[in-house]
Write an enzyme that holds these catalytic residues in place. Structure first.
Site, PDB file in Angstrom:
ATOM      1  N   LYS A 125      32.912  27.577  20.912  1.00  0.00           N
ATOM      2  CA  LYS A 125      34.008  27.839  19.975  1.00  0.00           C
ATOM      3  C   LYS A 125      33.398  28.167  18.622  1.00  0.00           C
ATOM      4  O   LYS A 125      32.336  27.669  18.261  1.00  0.00           O
ATOM      5  CB  LYS A 125      34.905  26.606  19.828  1.00  0.00           C
ATOM      6  N   LYS A 172      53.990  32.377  20.135  1.00  0.00           N
ATOM      7  CA  LYS A 172      53.359  33.356  21.012  1.00  0.00           C
ATOM      8  C   LYS A 172      53.456  32.970  22.490  1.00  0.00           C
ATOM      9  O   LYS A 172      53.766  33.799  23.335  1.00  0.00           O
ATOM     10  CB  LYS A 172      51.884  33.536  20.621  1.00  0.00           C
ATOM     11  N   VAL A 173      53.174  31.707  22.802  1.00  0.00           N
ATOM     12  CA  VAL A 173      53.204  31.257  24.189  1.00  0.00           C
ATOM     13  C   VAL A 173      54.580  30.726  24.577  1.00  0.00           C
ATOM     14  O   VAL A 173      55.111  31.037  25.637  1.00  0.00           O
ATOM     15  CB  VAL A 173      52.133  30.166  24.429  1.00  0.00           C
TER      16      VAL A 173
END
Length: 366
Positions: free
Chosen positions: A94, A197-198
């Site tokens: 990440k 968004k999801v």
């Protein structure tokens, strides 16, 4: 404030986490700076046992550099487990870029960041995360071929939220199968906290399956987008009201992490928790609190892996149907976790960790 060596205590804490704590054990942490563009970034590679580390780039105005490093360490560790449970040949990594993307994000900064990722020679493959988008990855890719989450016009898969939501829905179906003996959510009341968004894609899956859906979001425009499309959908005043809703069968945290904590778990009315948010458990022990209350928890990093499955496929020439077929396997993976939890007498979160750790350990022995 410094320690006896003259090093800032904040730095000592980070090094202690990296080298001595259970949350550490990372293979490599890279601090990146490009003064000309204002870039300050941290790239953390937790594990490459299964293959090149894969994980997104978060662009966020951290309160301190220590907070940024700590976030990169935690998120990259989580990606190792997520990628292992998703069956990907990728380890966990990440990156975080420090700063407010609304104020400092420029093409020059993203290009500089791309050069740093490229300097790792493929040990880290980056993608979108909070504060970064498909258009940003297109810029990063100009300097780094190990970039996913690009636009279809630039050989990428585009928005990964579609398969993220699909995967969460599969995890929810598996939870229903395990608890009620039927994978359908028809007639079940599902509360979604966060319809961005999801979450808004998840709403569509659930409505098509015949579920009753209640939503909430801190952004009025996100709620309005749903209610304009589905005027009859119920809206809770806030998350606190949602988790206390009478007759709630499933709670889907799809916003920020830490949704399951000492305040929310005791009042949660749902029998299942399955959502897209990362790091839903606010601290170790919450998974046991859920189990003690008879609440089935579908581990977040398992059910929200559809997005990383999508971007990983991009490396092989993206094919949506192939990616969707892989994301559909989240249903079986989630069921296997529940079975392992029952056999071992442990919460599902601990069972998922054991399975992921076993896969990584076996890879290291090869």
């Amino acid at each position: 404030m410094t320690d006896v060596t003259g090093a800032p205590v904040a730095t000592v804490d980070v090094l202690n986490t990296l080298f001595h704590s259970e949350q550490g054990g990372h293979e490599q942490v890279v601090l990146c700076q490009d003064r000309a563009s204002g870039l300050k970034a941290v790239i953390a590679l937790h594990s490459t046992a299964l293959g090149p580390a894969l994980g997104g780039t978060r662009f966020y105005p951290y309160a301190s550099e220590q907070d940024a490093v700590a976030d990169a360490l935690n998120l990259s560790r989580g990606m190792s487990y997520k990628n292992a449970m998703a069956g990907l040949d990728h380890g966990g990594g990440k990156a975080v870029i420090i700063g407010d993307p609304e104020l400092i994000k420029t093409e020059e900064l993203l290009l500089a960041y791309g050069r740093f990722v490229a300097s790792l020679g493929g040990r880290y493959v980056t993608a979108c995360d909070v504060g970064t988008y498909v258009a940003d990855m297109d810029v990063v890719a100009r300097e780094c071929r190990w970039t996913t989450g690009r636009s279809p016009e630039n050989g990428g898969a585009g928005d990964s939220s579609v398969l993220t939501a699909f995967g969460v829905f599969q995890g929810m179906r598996a939870s229903a199968q395990h608890l009620w003996g039927d994978p359908s959510l028809r007639g079940r009341k599902v509360g979604i906290a966060g319809v961005g968004k999801v979450g808004h894609h998840l709403v569509e899956h659930l409505l098509q399956d015949g579920a009753s859906v209640v939503i909430t979001d801190v952004r009025d425009e996100s709620v309005r987008r749903i209610t304009e499309r589905h005027p009859g959908i119920a809206v809770a005043a806030d998350t606190d009201a949602l988790i206390r809703a009478e007759g709630l069968d499933v709670y889907a945290p799809c916003a920020l992490g830490g949704a399951l904590n000492d305040d929310s778990v005791p009042v949660l009315t749902a029998k299942v928790v399955c959502g897209a948010a990362n790091n839903q458990l606010s601290h170790p022990g919450v998974e046991k609190d859920l189990a003690d209350r008879g609440i089935l928890y579908a581990p977040d990093y398992v059910v929200n892996a559809g997005g990383v499955i999508q971007v990983a496929d991009e490396l092989h020439g993206f094919d949506f149907e192939r990616s969707k077929a892989k994301a559909a396997k989240i249903f079986d993976t989630t069921l296997s976790i529940f079975a392992r939890a029952k056999d071992d007498g442990i919460p599902p979160a601990a069972a998922a960790d054991r399975i992921a750790e076993q896969r990584m350990s076996e890879a290291r022995l090869r």
